[in-house]
Motif scaffolding. Structure first.
Motif, PDB file in Angstrom:
ATOM      1  N   GLU A  53     -11.390  -0.812 -13.528  1.00 25.56           N
ATOM      2  CA  GLU A  53     -11.022  -1.230 -14.886  1.00 25.56           C
ATOM      3  C   GLU A  53      -9.514  -1.209 -15.111  1.00 25.56           C
ATOM      4  O   GLU A  53      -9.024  -1.798 -16.086  1.00 25.56           O
ATOM      5  N   LEU A  54      -8.800  -0.536 -14.241  1.00 30.12           N
ATOM      6  CA  LEU A  54      -7.344  -0.626 -14.157  1.00 30.12           C
ATOM      7  C   LEU A  54      -6.999  -1.034 -12.734  1.00 30.12           C
ATOM      8  O   LEU A  54      -7.773  -0.783 -11.805  1.00 30.12           O
ATOM      9  N   ALA A  55      -5.845  -1.642 -12.563  1.00 32.83           N
ATOM     10  CA  ALA A  55      -5.490  -2.209 -11.266  1.00 32.83           C
ATOM     11  C   ALA A  55      -5.408  -1.145 -10.183  1.00 32.83           C
ATOM     12  O   ALA A  55      -4.937  -0.025 -10.421  1.00 32.83           O
ATOM     13  N   GLU A  56      -5.883  -1.494  -9.011  1.00 33.35           N
ATOM     14  CA  GLU A  56      -5.749  -0.609  -7.858  1.00 33.35           C
ATOM     15  C   GLU A  56      -4.260  -0.327  -7.625  1.00 33.35           C
ATOM     16  O   GLU A  56      -3.427  -1.229  -7.699  1.00 33.35           O
ATOM     17  N   GLY A  57      -3.943   0.904  -7.333  1.00 30.08           N
ATOM     18  CA  GLY A  57      -2.556   1.276  -7.112  1.00 30.08           C
ATOM     19  C   GLY A  57      -1.793   1.635  -8.373  1.00 30.08           C
ATOM     20  O   GLY A  57      -0.591   1.924  -8.313  1.00 30.08           O
ATOM     21  N   THR A  58      -2.458   1.610  -9.534  1.00 36.97           N
ATOM     22  CA  THR A  58      -1.799   2.006 -10.782  1.00 36.97           C
ATOM     23  C   THR A  58      -1.253   3.413 -10.655  1.00 36.97           C
ATOM     24  O   THR A  58      -1.938   4.328 -10.183  1.00 36.97           O
ATOM     25  N   ASP A  59      -0.013   3.601 -11.036  1.00 27.58           N
ATOM     26  CA  ASP A  59       0.611   4.932 -11.062  1.00 27.58           C
ATOM     27  C   ASP A  59       0.117   5.631 -12.329  1.00 27.58           C
ATOM     28  O   ASP A  59       0.687   5.476 -13.406  1.00 27.58           O
TER      29      ASP A  59
END
Length: 229
Positions: A167-173
């Motif tokens: 639901e949030l981008a892969e690799g989100t910090d």
């Protein structure tokens, strides 16, 4: 004295002891309910047994008996504030869908907590952090730091769950995302309490929604509460 002499009996009956404990718990709760509001406005250092005695039905010596010292009172107030915070910010969203939905609901619950002045001075922990940030570490400051770190860790867990669910981008910090979300929430509280900005919470909702959308969230999933600022 004879070894077979009956032992003396002391103390009240269990029912009497339980009744005193219940009354003591109610009294302690009444004092803490007032104290957290006072501390959110006047600061933890502004708390005294005397000023509290003027606003609760307990005299100064009674309050001293409950908490022992000013530091004991301050620590009890921080713990009570954590309980209130958990009940008004964390628990309302905790039963919802995990991932992004729970993160977004928690953000909205925080803004409602501040906007509705659950504490008279706005967010208790923002006020306490401002008061104590440059102080020498000690038990009261440490208790506030622990509360703030636990809050950040909770948001990181929610954001991490949203990444894992796609639901949030892969690799989100997620650390950076939570840092920025926290900044938005704190600014909303400050802008409303100190600057009397009537648009503070609407701006904060838009800013938080934008941050999550930039991290890959579906904007439609951030409008389920019916708000469309």
């Amino acid at each position: 004295m004879s070894a077979s002499a009956p032992a003396a009996t002391t103390g009240a009956a269990p029912g009497a002891v339980d009744g005193r404990r219940l009354r003591g718990d109610r009294t302690r709760r009444a004092v803490l309910d007032r104290a957290v509001h006072a501390a959110s406005v006047e600061g933890l250092d502004g708390l005294t047994f005397g000023t509290l005695a003027a606003s609760v039905p307990v005299n100064k010596s009674g309050i001293a008996g409950l908490f022992g010292s000013k530091e004991g009172l301050q620590l009890a107030v921080v713990a009570h504030a954590r309980d209130v915070y958990r009940a008004t910010v964390v628990l309302p969203a905790a039963g919802g869908e995990p991932g992004l939905a729970r993160l977004w609901s928690t953000v909205l619950a925080w803004l409602t907590y501040s906007e509705e002045r659950v504490f008279d001075g706005g967010c208790f922990f923002r006020a306490a952090a401002t008061e104590l940030d440059a102080r020498t570490p000690g038990p009261v400051r440490d208790a506030v730091v622990a509360a703030l770190r636990d809050w950040d860790a909770y948001l990181v867990r929610l954001a991490t769950g949203a990444v894992e669910r796609g639901e949030l981008a892969e690799g989100t910090d997620v650390g950076q995302l939570v840092f920025t979300l926290d900044a938005v929430l704190d600014r909303a509280d400050l802008a409303s309490v100190l600057l009397a900005d009537p648009d503070a919470y609407a701006r904060a909702r838009r800013a938080a929604r934008g941050l999550l959308a930039a991290a890959g969230a579906d904007p439609a999933a951030l409008s389920a509460d019916g708000l469309d600022d």
